[in-house]
Design an enzyme around this catalytic site. Structure first.
Site, PDB file in Angstrom:
ATOM      1  N   GLU A  39      -4.800  -0.394  -1.579  1.00  0.00           N
ATOM      2  CA  GLU A  39      -6.101  -0.883  -0.920  1.00  0.00           C
ATOM      3  C   GLU A  39      -6.519  -0.208  -1.796  1.00  0.00           C
ATOM      4  OE1 GLU A  39      -5.881  -0.212   3.170  1.00  0.00           O
ATOM      5  OE2 GLU A  39      -8.340   0.079   3.148  1.00  0.00           O
ATOM      6  N   CYS A  93      -2.120  -2.399   8.106  1.00  0.00           N
ATOM      7  CA  CYS A  93      -1.803  -3.622   6.453  1.00  0.00           C
ATOM      8  C   CYS A  93      -0.554  -4.512   7.491  1.00  0.00           C
ATOM      9  CB  CYS A  93      -1.681  -2.488   5.288  1.00  0.00           C
ATOM     10  SG  CYS A  93      -3.797  -1.452   4.970  1.00  0.00           S
ATOM     11  N   LYS A 104      -6.793  -5.126  -3.029  1.00  0.00           N
ATOM     12  CA  LYS A 104      -6.909  -5.936  -1.631  1.00  0.00           C
ATOM     13  C   LYS A 104      -8.075  -4.753  -1.324  1.00  0.00           C
ATOM     14  CE  LYS A 104      -4.279  -4.330   1.081  1.00  0.00           C
ATOM     15  NZ  LYS A 104      -4.393  -3.064   2.492  1.00  0.00           N
ATOM     16  N   GLN A 164       8.217 -13.618  21.546  1.00  0.00           N
ATOM     17  CA  GLN A 164       7.398 -15.368  21.792  1.00  0.00           C
ATOM     18  C   GLN A 164       8.461 -15.926  20.795  1.00  0.00           C
ATOM     19  OE1 GLN A 164       4.039 -15.817  22.958  1.00  0.00           O
ATOM     20  NE2 GLN A 164       3.207 -13.331  22.748  1.00  0.00           N
ATOM     21  N   ASP A 187       0.665  -1.645  -0.057  1.00  0.00           N
ATOM     22  CA  ASP A 187      -0.323   0.164  -0.115  1.00  0.00           C
ATOM     23  C   ASP A 187       1.008   1.101  -0.016  1.00  0.00           C
ATOM     24  OD1 ASP A 187      -2.027  -1.675   0.513  1.00  0.00           O
ATOM     25  OD2 ASP A 187      -2.794  -1.382   2.594  1.00  0.00           O
TER      26      ASP A 187
END
Ligand code: TIU
Length: 223
Positions: free
Chosen positions: A75, A165, A132, A205, A27
């Protein structure tokens, strides 16, 4: 050119087969990047996004040199707004909404000037452009089909905005089994703290959604 490269990424280095890797640029559109566009009408400081252009351009040039698959996303919506849910259109803009006339054409409508990609990163005819309607690049698009057709397993991801996005796309890609390396200085947000945390969320993580690396680290691995 090497077929394998190791990127000094966080939370750990990642080895990639370049023939199974694509550059995904999210985008980088005038409506988000330029003064007078949709992003600015939402009250955002578009100057925050400008810093991502040079790092993306450097990786884009390297990808073009090596023949890597390059995919750009935009987008936006159909002129009749049939792919724009009311829940999205109603949001955000008191003065200008999706489909309203703006300084660069109708806001976030395909074919309008503001919907197009900034000239500095303009796609070549040989590159893939995915239109999209959502934040994520997989929702209601042909992206997964394209990646399967080219045998892509890994994505170098950059673009705007980090927490919207880019994050949505990386999370979807992770669920679909793609390894994502997010280019830290090739992403940007109107909110610097969201940019920082958006990157931390991806690599925390043990790399719960993917890896994060600088454009310099990616370029070094591609040499
Ligand atoms: N491309 C993208 O991130 N779309 C947005 O609407 N982002 C905002 O941050 N608003």
């Amino acid at each position: 050119k090497p077929t394998l490269g190791v990127i000094s990424a966080e939370p750990e280095p990642i080895r990639l087969d370049w023939s199974a890797t694509a550059l995904l640029i999210i985008d980088m559109q005038r409506d988000f990047m330029e003064p007078g566009g949709f992003g600015e009408t939402l009250g955002n400081d578009v100057s925050q996004l400008a810093r991502a252009v040079k790092p993306i351009g450097a990786v884009l040039n390297a990808a073009r040199d090596t023949g890597m698959l390059v995919i750009h996303t935009r987008e936006g919506h159909l002129p009749d707004l049939s792919d724009a849910p009311p829940a999205k259109v109603e949001r955000g803009a008191p003065s200008l909404r999706i489909g309203d006339p703006g300084p660069m054409g109708r806001i976030l409508i395909r074919g309008e000037a503001g919907h197009d990609i900034i000239s500095a990163l303009y796609p070549l005819d040989s590159e893939v452009v995915i239109d999209k309607p959502g934040k994520g690049a997989f929702y209601a698009t042909e992206l997964n089909d394209v990646l399967e057709r080219y045998g892509i397993e890994n994505l170098l991801v950059c673009g705007v905005t980090t927490e919207v996005c880019v994050n949505t796309t990386v999370r979807e890609a992770n669920d679909r089994g793609y390894r994502c390396v997010v280019i830290s200085d090739g992403c940007a947000s109107y909110f610097p703290e969201f940019h920082e945390m958006g990157l931390k969320m991806i690599k925390a993580q043990g790399g719960i959604f993917g890896w994060v690396a600088t454009s310099a680290a990616v370029l070094e691995a591609m040499r």
